[in-house]
Each structure stands twice: as structure tokens, then as C-alpha cells.
Design an enzyme around this catalytic site. Structure first.
Site, mmCIF file in Angstrom:
data_model
loop_
_atom_site.group_PDB
_atom_site.id
_atom_site.type_symbol
_atom_site.label_atom_id
_atom_site.label_comp_id
_atom_site.label_asym_id
_atom_site.label_seq_id
_atom_site.Cartn_x
_atom_site.Cartn_y
_atom_site.Cartn_z
ATOM 1 C CG HIS A 76 -0.544 0.199 2.469
ATOM 2 N ND1 HIS A 76 -0.214 -0.472 3.394
ATOM 3 C CD2 HIS A 76 -0.362 1.574 3.007
ATOM 4 C CE1 HIS A 76 0.038 0.211 4.697
ATOM 5 N NE2 HIS A 76 0.010 1.302 4.460
ATOM 6 C CG ASP B 284 0.428 -3.884 2.725
ATOM 7 O OD1 ASP B 284 0.842 -3.631 1.882
ATOM 8 O OD2 ASP B 284 -0.510 -3.151 3.526
ATOM 9 C CB SER C 110 2.606 1.706 6.579
ATOM 10 O OG SER C 110 1.389 1.039 6.964
HETATM 11 N N1 ARG Z 1 -4.927 0.737 7.489
HETATM 12 C C1 ARG Z 1 -3.474 0.781 7.144
HETATM 13 C C2 ARG Z 1 -2.804 2.124 7.196
HETATM 14 O O1 ARG Z 1 -3.476 2.933 7.646
HETATM 15 C C3 ARG Z 1 -3.391 0.325 5.660
HETATM 16 C C4 ARG Z 1 -4.148 1.035 4.650
HETATM 17 C C5 ARG Z 1 -4.109 0.517 3.313
HETATM 18 N N2 ARG Z 1 -5.502 1.134 2.550
HETATM 19 C C6 ARG Z 1 -6.407 0.455 2.728
HETATM 20 N N3 ARG Z 1 -7.584 1.323 2.527
HETATM 21 N N4 ARG Z 1 -6.654 -0.964 2.684
HETATM 22 O O2 ARG Z 1 -2.101 2.638 6.238
HETATM 23 N N1 ASP Z 2 -1.365 1.616 7.984
HETATM 24 C C1 ASP Z 2 -0.745 2.548 8.378
HETATM 25 C C2 ASP Z 2 0.451 3.257 7.615
HETATM 26 O O1 ASP Z 2 0.298 3.382 6.480
HETATM 27 C C3 ASP Z 2 -0.093 1.929 9.944
HETATM 28 C C4 ASP Z 2 -0.786 2.378 10.950
HETATM 29 O O2 ASP Z 2 -1.407 3.485 11.210
HETATM 30 O O3 ASP Z 2 -0.800 1.663 12.042
HETATM 31 O O4 ASP Z 2 1.306 3.842 7.963
#
Ligand code: ARG
Ligand code: ASP
Length: 721
Positions: free
Chosen positions: A85, A221, A656
Site C-alpha cells: 500500500h 502487504d 507502514s
Molecule cells: N490501515 C492501513 C494504514 O493505515 C493500511 C491502509 C491501506 N489502505 C486500505 N484502504 N486498505 O495505512
Molecule cells: N497502515 C498505517 C500506515 O500506512 C500504519 C498504521 O496506522 O498503523 O502507516
């Protein structure tokens, strides 16, 4: 027996205290603040192995990836790992209908095939240094605020200048603890970063937005890039002649996997946390602002999903937009629930009662801190109203895509209105618009946008406007349509240039100074201008006033909190600079009666498989490997192919792609998310409920080796068994 129990109890209490879990620590202070604890928890390295200015250390293998993520160097040829991502934008940008890398994955089989990514940068931290004294030098309390700021800015400029003279580095000076301390950060930034590999989306984004922010998780990921440098190994703009960068350090990868309670640490660039807010700030965020965002985004997502589910073109067009809207939406739901479960606002209030007692309230003899909480209270009252107003506006009507496009035309209108601008300049600018219009309409569906406009108008007028200030223009407009949202939207979409590619294109094709008249008559353009004016004249000043007060109170409140608990070990809120978090591998209890295991396996991917649901389509080649149990050296000792694991490391957005390391400092995972029940960790951490989610590095290598057949990449890495 009793003796034994007491002993057990003591050990239990001790381990509880030992596992601090919470905290994002400054690498250069590890020795002083954390080394002893980290080692007692299992770390076999010294703080100097993790961060050193004079010798190569793990820090030299960590990069800030694209400004918003983290990555790690895993070979002596500048190979880096980050999340899928995090590389998503680059992978998408390199994808075409014929070569759809996003869907099918991409693997360069040689250096020549690695793909450049204009605009992508990675930065290494060369050094960080406490410069608090130098920043405050020459500042005294007889100076006015603006004199102080001027002096401070001049000091900072001088510090940066000195740090970057005679080298090719970049420097910033950033406040920590709300400006009670300042650190200089010196970076080396590379700009020739090439895409080496990415798994297909049904691996890299397996589970999609459905599983996002959740455990159990099975997302592969990750993506692979390489840093290129000039022949002197220094940063150089993209050139065919550039060569793979030779890093000062690359991480060793361990195939040993994790056990419960194993020590782990995460090294990366968390973006923003707010752990020291007054209760009013937390209350406003989780009980007022999040619910507004959640409600409005829920409706938008519902409309987009309704169309995406039955139409593949729309699903592709709206995939990234849906992901972006859903990521925030889901996080805020988790955050508000988490604070409620923790009784977070009440806890902060109880803390403030103790704080008030400590600060003293004697009116005749006020202490420097006795007025603080009252000052916050008078600042937050008007702010809550204006922040709600701003949120309602930006998350409702201003989220309509045609309106956003119309607003992007202000520069063209301005250049036309300026008598001094030449026809040639106008022509050039309008031609630029032709290009970006293509990008906009490639991923646009006006039926969806119209339905969103109707829904947003209704929500805003029927709910938002009751509780907040709102712009009169919406009322005046609606009156023209007898208050019918649908009729108003129909008129906008049937006449506006900005909801129809043919209309806007043909206008731009033959654009002259006079064409601006058409834009200025456009309903979306007019609405955009009015809303922007309202925003600028009414909302922004109120928000700015609060920010000024907040920025003046928070440094004092932070300092006071530290003085009130002198024996507590404080860490500064995240600010997109390099931090170390540490904790242990552990499952958790999300709610009564349920225990979550600490890891997931490939079995779970097969279990989730559903060819009808996009998020759960299983890559056929993955299934073949699964059925053949062809896991190579990447299976766990138990024979399972493990996919992800969770631990108590305190992480945030920006972490991330961060390396997750074991007690030897070997790479065991790539951080990519947090568990839903713990997303309030940006406001308040709970060791019971906060878990970071990592990709098991063995699953990543399995995909590279067995699925992609990119054995040459594995050969580049340093792997221990
Ligand atoms: N929740 C994770 C973060 O905040 C992964 C985001 C990837 N995006 C998604 N919509 N799945 O970045
Ligand atoms: N998914 C998040 C990022 O892209 C990581 C998190 O918020 O824990 O940095």
C-alpha cells in the site's frame, strides 16, 4: 502453596511492569532511557547497534519512504522492502491495460527491467542532535512573542545552514514535546528509486478494505524497490548510468519466526500522535468530529460500493478513492470505540483533577499552571463549534468531485482576469488543464457523484446545519429548486462543465480569455467560490485563533505534565521522525469470550476464499503452492506457512513498511497496520488492546521465491536460519 502464589504474583507484576509497550522513543536517547529495559526484555544488542552516528548501525538501513511510509534496506545493492500500500501509487502509475502490474504483479528479472518512479524519494537519517539550547539562544522573557519567533526562526536557519554546509545533506529542526525541546535532523535523500517487484493485488491487498484495520489478517502487504546512486554512491537524479546504491548497512533476515512473548522492536517514521491532549481535545475528536466524519463517509462509501459491486469498470475507477475514504472512516470508528472502551475521556478528566490539585488553585497566589485547564476550556468551547462546522462542510458538499474539479479552475480564472497576462500564457495553462482533465475523468462516474451530491446536501441541510454554522449560499440555491435536493443536483449535473468530459474538453480545446465567462457562470464553479469564501472568511479565522491559543498553551501543559510526574518516562508525540517502539509478540482479547491468536496462516486465506467477492479472490498460483505444500524453507517449524503476526509495539500511520526486528536485530516482519480495537493508540495506548500487525517476513520471501520465481532477489539478501 501460598508462598508459591505470592512468588508467582510477584513475577507476574514484575513482567507487567517490565513490558512498557507504550512509547515511540528517540533513537539517540535509547541508551539513556531504554537500553536497560530493552535488554532485560530480551534485546541482545546495545543502543549503539541500533543508533550510532560514528559507526554503522541499524539506523543506516531504515528509510523514510516517499515521505509517508517507512522502508528497510535488505541487500548490499540497495534493495528495499516496504508495503504494497506504500508503493501502490507507483505500481498503479506504471500499470497500463496491457501491463496491469497492479492486478497481476510485477517482477523485474534483471536490473535493466527495474522501473523508475519520478517524484519518489527515500531518505536516510544521517544524524539527529538536541539543539534546544541553540534554538532558544538570545531569547528572553522581555521580548514580545513576535520578537521571540523571529529570533527562534533565525537560530533555526543558522543551525540548518551549518549542518548542510560542505555536504549534500538536507536538514530540518523539529519541535518535540510541543517545543520544549528541538532536534536537528540531517537526511540524505535519494531520488532515483526503481520498482523491482510487487505481488498481484489479490495477495498484496488480500482482504482489501473489508479486512483493513482488522485481525485476523492475511494481507501480503509488501513491495520491493531499489535505490540507485551516481557512480560516487551519492544521490543523483534519475539516469541510465546510475548504479545500485551501496548502503552503509542492510538488515539480516531471520527465518526463525516468532513465539508468544518474544521481544520485538519496530524502527520507523510514525506520523502523528496526540497522547498529551486535555480531555476536551479527546472528547471533541472521538465524540463529535469522528461521528460526523463516520456518518458522512459511510453514506459516500455505500453509494460507491453499490455501483462497484455490479460494475467492474466502476470498481476499478473507484478502487483507490474507496480505499482512501474507507481507511479514515474505519480507523475513526475503531478510535472512538476504543476510547469509549478505555473510558479514555473519563480517565483524562480524573487525571486533570489530580493535575489541578497539584498545580494549585489559590487565587491569591496563582502558580504558572493553575490557569491552564481553564484556558483550555475557554479555547475549546468556540473551537468545538467551528471545528464541527469545518468537518461538516469538508466531508459533505465539498467532497463532491465535480465541485472539487471546479475549484481547481480558480488559477485559470485568475490568469484570464489579469489584464497583464498574455494570450499565450492563457493558452499554455489551459492546455495543462486538458491533460489533467483526462486523469480526472478516467476515474470518474457522474451518476455516482450526482447521487453523492444529493445525499450530502440532504445530510448537511437536515442534520449538519442544525448544529453548526453554515453558508447561506446553500439556502439561496435550494430555494430556487423549491428545496428539492434532487432538482438542484439535476440542474447542476445537467448544465455544469465539470461533470461532463465532452463539455469541459470542447471548451478547453478552443479556450481563449473570453471563455472564462462560461466557467464563471457554471453552477459548480459559483458554489465552489462561495463555499471557499465562506471557509476563508468565517471558518478559517476561528480555527486559526484556536490554533494560536493551543500552540501557546500546549508547550506549558506538556512541561507541567512532565514536572508533575518526574519519575515517569515520557516520549514525545510522533512527528514523522525516526522512532523505536518495542514490545512483545502477543494475541489479545478483543471482546469478552474471544481470544485472538498471535499469528495467521495460509490456511486462513483458503478459508476466506470467495471467488464472488473481489477482496477474497485467491491467486490461483498461490492456491497451487498451498495444495502442493510447496513452502520451501519458509514454513514454520510446525509446518505451517505463516502469513501475519501481531505484537504490542506502539505504532502509528507512517510506520507502514517499518522493519519489525527480533532480539538480534534481524528482520522478522514488515509492519503494515494495527488491530481495530487498538486504533485509539494515537490518543491513548492500552497494552491490552493495542497491537501492530506485521507481515511475517517468511511469507514475503515465499511469495518472492516460490510465486514470483525471483530467486535472484533472495540470493541478494542475507538470510539466517
Ligand atoms: N490501515 C492501513 C494504514 O493505515 C493500511 C491502509 C491501506 N489502505 C486500505 N484502504 N486498505 O495505512
Ligand atoms: N497502515 C498505517 C500506515 O500506512 C500504519 C498504521 O496506522 O498503523 O502507516
Amino acid at each position: 502453596m501460598l508462598r508459591k502464589l505470592i512468588l508467582l504474583n510477584l513475577i507476574f507484576i514484575n513482567t507487567l511492569q517490565l513490558f512498557a509497550d507504550e512509547g515511540m522513543w528517540l533513537p539517540l536517547l535509547l541508551e539513556q532511557k531504554n537500553q536497560a529495559e530493552m535488554q532485560s526484555l530480551g534485546l541482545r544488542l546495545s543502543a549503539e547497534d541500533i543508533y550510532s552516528v560514528n559507526n554503522s548501525s541499524l539506523k543506516d538501513a531504515i528509510v523514510h519512504f516517499g515521505g509517508g511510509c517507512t522502508g528497510e534496506v535488505v541487500s548490499d545493492q540497495g534493495l528495499i522492502l516496504t508495503n504494497h500500500h506504500c508503493g501502490y501509487g507507483q505500481i498503479q502509475a506504471r500499470s497500463t491495460i496491457e501491463n496491469d502490474y497492479l492486478t497481476n504483479g510485477f517482477w523485474a528479472s534483471s536490473l535493466q527491467e527495474e522501473l523508475p518512479n519520478p517524484g519518489l524519494t527515500v531518505s536516510f537519517l544521517i544524524e539527529m542532535k538536541d539543539v534546544t539550547a541553540a534554538v532558544f539562544q538570545g531569547i528572553n522573557n522581555n521580548m514580545s512573542l513576535s520578537e521571540k519567533n523571529r529570533k527562534k526562526n533565525a537560530n533555526i536557519a543558522a543551525i540548518k545552514k551549518e549542518a548542510t554546509s560542505g555536504n549534500h545533506y538536507e536538514a530540518t529542526v523539529r519541535p518535540y514535546y510541543y517545543g520544549n525541546e528541538y532536534y536537528l535532523l540531517v537526511y540524505e535523500t535519494f531520488t532515483d528509486i526503481r520498482l523491482v517487484g510487487a505481488p498481484p493485488s489479490n495477495i498484496g491487498k488480500f482482504g482489501g478494505d473489508t479486512d483493513n484495520w482488522m485481525w485476523p489478517r492475511h494481507t501480503g502487504d509488501f513491495s520491493v524497490f531499489r535505490i540507485y546512486a551516481g557512480s560516487d554512491n551519492k544521490p543523483a537524479p534519475y539516469s541510465k548510468e546510475n548504479v545500485p546504491f551501496k548502503p552503509r548497512k542492510h538488515l539480516t533476515i531471520s527465518l526463525r519466526g516468532v513465539q508468544p512473548d518474544d521481544f520485538t522492536f519496530v524502527y520507523g517514521f510514525p506520523g502523528r500522535t496526540e497522547e498529551y491532549l486535555p480531555s476536551l481535545g479527546v472528547d471533541l475528536a472521538v465524540n463529535t468530529i469522528n461521528p460526523i466524519r463516520i456518518a458522512l463517509r459511510g453514506i459516500r462509501l455505500g453509494i460507491i460500493s453499490k455501483y462497484s459491486e455490479t460494475n467492474d469498470t466502476i470498481r476499478l475507477q473507484y478502487a483507490a478513492k474507496h480505499a482512501g475514504i474507507a481507511n479514515g472512516w474505519k480507523k475513526w470508528i475503531g478510535e472512538s470505540n476504543g476510547i469509549k472502551q478505555l473510558r479514555g475521556v473519563e480517565k483524562k478528566k480524573e487525571y486533570e483533577t489530580r493535575f489541578a490539585a497539584w498545580a494549585g488553585t489559590d487565587e491569591a497566589d496563582p502558580t504558572p499552571y493553575s490557569e491552564l485547564l481553564a484556558s483550555f476550556e475557554s479555547a475549546y468551547k468556540p473551537y468545538a463549534y467551528w471545528k464541527s462546522t469545518e468537518t461538516w462542510l469538508s466531508e459533505s458538499v465539498m467532497s463532491v468531485e465535480a465541485l472539487k474539479l471546479a475549484r481547481a479552475f480558480t488559477p485559470l480564472a485568475e490568469i484570464c482576469a489579469n489584464r497583464d497576462s498574455s494570450e499565450a500564457a492563457i493558452k499554455t495553462l489551459s492546455e495543462n488543464y486538458i491533460k489533467s482533465i483526462d486523469g480526472f475523468f478516467k476515474n470518474y462516474n457522474s451518476r455516482i457523484d450526482r447521487e453523492i451530491f444529493v445525499a450530502m446536501l440532504r445530510m448537511y441541510m437536515e442534520a449538519g446545519s442544525q448544529k453548526t454554522n453554515y453558508p447561506e449560499i446553500l439556502n439561496t440555491q435550494l430555494k430556487k429548486f423549491n428545496g428539492s435536493y434532487q432538482a438542484m443536483a439535476d440542474h447542476f449535473f445537467e448544465t455544469s462543465l465539470f461533470a461532463d468530459k465532452n463539455r469541459i474538453s470542447s471548451m478547453l480545446q478552443s479556450f481563449t480569455r473570453k471563455s472564462i465567462k462560461k466557467i464563471e457562470k457554471d453552477p459548480f464553479y459559483i458554489l465552489g467560490i462561495e463555499l471557499e469564501k465562506y471557509q476563508r472568511e468565517k471558518v478559517a479565522p476561528a480555527i486559526r485563533a484556536f490554533n494560536r491559543t493551543f500552540d501557546s498553551l500546549m508547550p506549558i501543559y506538556m512541561k507541567a505534565q512532565m514536572e508533575m510526574e518526574p519519575s515517569k518516562r515520557f516520549y514525545p508525540d510522533a512527528n514523522s521522525t525516526l522512532r523505536v517502539s518495542y514490545g512483545k509478540v502477543a494475541g489479545y482479547t478483543p471482546f469478552d469470550g474471544v481470544n485472538y491468536n498471535y499469528y495467521t496462516t495460509l490456511d486462513g486465506i483458503i478459508e476466506k476464499e470467495n471467488p464472488e467477492v473481489y477482496d477474497y479472490v485467491v491467486e490461483p498460483r498461490l492456491k497451487e503452492l498451498y495444495l502442493a505444500k510447496d513452502f520451501g524453507p519458509y514454513a514454520d517449524a510446525s509446518g505451517e506457512m505463516r502469513t501475519c503476526f501481531i505484537a504490542t509495539n506502539h505504532t502509528s500511520g507512517g510506520n507502514s513498511g517499518s522493519p519489525v526486528m527480533n532480539s538480534n536485530g534481524e528482520l522478522i516482519g514488515i509492519n503494515f497496520d494495527r488491530c481495530w480495537e487498538g486504533t485509539m493508540s494515537d490518543l491513548m495506548y492500552s497494552p491490552d488492546r493495542c497491537r501492530n500487525i506485521s507481515l511475517d517476513i517468511r511469507y514475503c520471501l515465499f511469495i518472492i521465491d516460490k510465486l514470483a520465481g525471483a530467486r535472484h532477489l533472495i540470493d541478494e539478501m542475507t538470510i539466517v536460519h
